[in-house]
Design a protein around this motif. Structure first.
Motif, PDB file in Angstrom:
ATOM      1  N   ARG A  37       0.980  -0.912   0.453  1.00  0.00           N
ATOM      2  CA  ARG A  37       0.336  -0.359   0.278  1.00  0.00           C
ATOM      3  C   ARG A  37       0.829   1.159   0.218  1.00  0.00           C
ATOM      4  O   ARG A  37       0.768   2.772  -0.785  1.00  0.00           O
ATOM      5  CB  ARG A  37      -1.133  -0.011   1.055  1.00  0.00           C
ATOM      6  N   ARG A  38       2.081   1.064   0.725  1.00  0.00           N
ATOM      7  CA  ARG A  38       3.092   2.669   0.779  1.00  0.00           C
ATOM      8  C   ARG A  38       3.708   2.850  -0.304  1.00  0.00           C
ATOM      9  O   ARG A  38       3.740   3.702  -0.748  1.00  0.00           O
ATOM     10  CB  ARG A  38       3.861   2.142   1.512  1.00  0.00           C
ATOM     11  N   ARG A  40       2.460   2.132  -2.979  1.00  0.00           N
ATOM     12  CA  ARG A  40       1.512   2.504  -4.445  1.00  0.00           C
ATOM     13  C   ARG A  40       1.177   3.213  -4.196  1.00  0.00           C
ATOM     14  O   ARG A  40       1.238   4.465  -5.279  1.00  0.00           O
ATOM     15  CB  ARG A  40       0.338   1.686  -4.339  1.00  0.00           C
ATOM     16  N   THR A  41       1.146   4.470  -3.006  1.00  0.00           N
ATOM     17  CA  THR A  41       0.733   5.618  -2.086  1.00  0.00           C
ATOM     18  C   THR A  41       2.042   6.499  -3.033  1.00  0.00           C
ATOM     19  O   THR A  41       2.630   7.638  -3.446  1.00  0.00           O
ATOM     20  CB  THR A  41       0.620   5.508  -1.146  1.00  0.00           C
ATOM     21  N   THR A  42       3.898   5.988  -2.889  1.00  0.00           N
ATOM     22  CA  THR A  42       4.330   6.605  -3.367  1.00  0.00           C
ATOM     23  C   THR A  42       4.892   6.976  -4.732  1.00  0.00           C
ATOM     24  O   THR A  42       4.824   7.715  -5.750  1.00  0.00           O
ATOM     25  CB  THR A  42       5.449   5.875  -2.854  1.00  0.00           C
ATOM     26  N   ARG A  45       2.105   9.298  -6.127  1.00  0.00           N
ATOM     27  CA  ARG A  45       2.909  10.610  -6.087  1.00  0.00           C
ATOM     28  C   ARG A  45       4.670  10.415  -6.924  1.00  0.00           C
ATOM     29  O   ARG A  45       4.541  11.980  -7.488  1.00  0.00           O
ATOM     30  CB  ARG A  45       4.116  10.264  -4.755  1.00  0.00           C
ATOM     31  N   GLU A  68      -6.004   3.733  -7.433  1.00  0.00           N
ATOM     32  CA  GLU A  68      -4.707   4.786  -6.573  1.00  0.00           C
ATOM     33  C   GLU A  68      -4.179   6.067  -7.734  1.00  0.00           C
ATOM     34  O   GLU A  68      -4.434   6.581  -6.822  1.00  0.00           O
ATOM     35  CB  GLU A  68      -3.512   4.297  -6.337  1.00  0.00           C
ATOM     36  N   ARG A  71      -7.535   9.125  -8.382  1.00  0.00           N
ATOM     37  CA  ARG A  71      -7.748   9.874  -7.469  1.00  0.00           C
ATOM     38  C   ARG A  71      -7.255  10.995  -8.441  1.00  0.00           C
ATOM     39  O   ARG A  71      -8.161  11.520  -7.507  1.00  0.00           O
ATOM     40  CB  ARG A  71      -6.963   9.212  -6.666  1.00  0.00           C
TER      41      ARG A  71
END
Length: 229
Positions: A37-38, A40-42, A45, A68, A71
């Protein structure tokens, strides 16, 4: 049930992922201790997809990464060679298409960006796929790849290589209907090139401005590049 070999025959790879599709996302989170999850978030970004842009999420699996990336308001398309993975993600509100990375069904200069998450190592021809991706990206467009890599800290690198195969085999035996598939995943991770070598492969396929960011001590790295103007 089938498992792929390191020859990475496309039909074997597709059949293997078809077979594990229903529980893949759950198993992936379990075996990465939730770090997926981390990552994917990075990756989102770094991708920085903006409204009005068209983004191809290649080898997207069930589309969890596509959601993701969308968004921020960009139009994001999930594409995968495994129809089983796409079917497992039909509940997600993103467009999906079956596609072969070696021969993408898109016109030249179709996308502002292409991203691949934890899947490039499954392609039969890494450089060939990167060159084909280059074709469908607009001049000045970008490539973002999140993939397993080589830990930079020696003790972690030792533990990673020493216990990865055993851990993934154990996870697969308890979370998947095809435990052998997780043996392949571990083997493909251990055989994958390090950060600099992958960067050189990306550059050799025609991409410029290649750079990378290590995550989780280099267990995973994000590579970013641009298509020449």
């Amino acid at each position: 049930m089938p498992r792929a070999s390191l020859d990475k025959d496309p039909h074997e790879v597709a059949a293997m992922f078809d077979g594990v599709a229903s529980g893949y996302d759950r198993a992936n989170s379990f075996m990465t201790f939730g770090f997926d999850r981390r990552w994917r978030t990075t990756t989102a970004r770094v991708l920085d997809a903006k409204p009005g842009e068209k983004v191809l999420d290649l080898a997207a699996g069930t589309g969890v990464s596509t959601v993701e990336y969308a968004r921020g308001g960009a139009w994001c398309l999930a594409a995968d060679f495994s129809v089983g993975m796409l079917k497992a993600g039909l509940h997600r509100k993103v467009p999906m298409v079956a596609a072969d990375a070696m021969c993408l069904p898109f016109a030249d200069n179709s996308f502002d960006a292409v991203t691949i998450s934890l899947a490039l190592r499954n392609f039969v021809d890494t450089k060939g796929a990167l060159a084909e991706i280059l074709r469908v990206v607009k001049p000045g467009g970008r490539l973002v790849i999140c993939e397993v890599s080589t830990p930079t800290f020696a003790p972690i690198r030792f533990l990673h290589r020493r216990f990865l195969l055993k851990m993934l085999t154990w996870v697969g035996s308890r979370t998947s209907s095809n435990p052998e598939a997780y043996s392949y995943l571990a083997e493909s991770m251990l055989a994958w090139p390090d950060q600099r070598t992958l960067g050189e492969i990306i550059a050799s396929a025609g991409w410029t401005e290649v750079e990378w960011l290590n995550l989780t001590f280099g267990v995973v790295a994000i590579h970013r590049a641009a298509k020449p103007l």
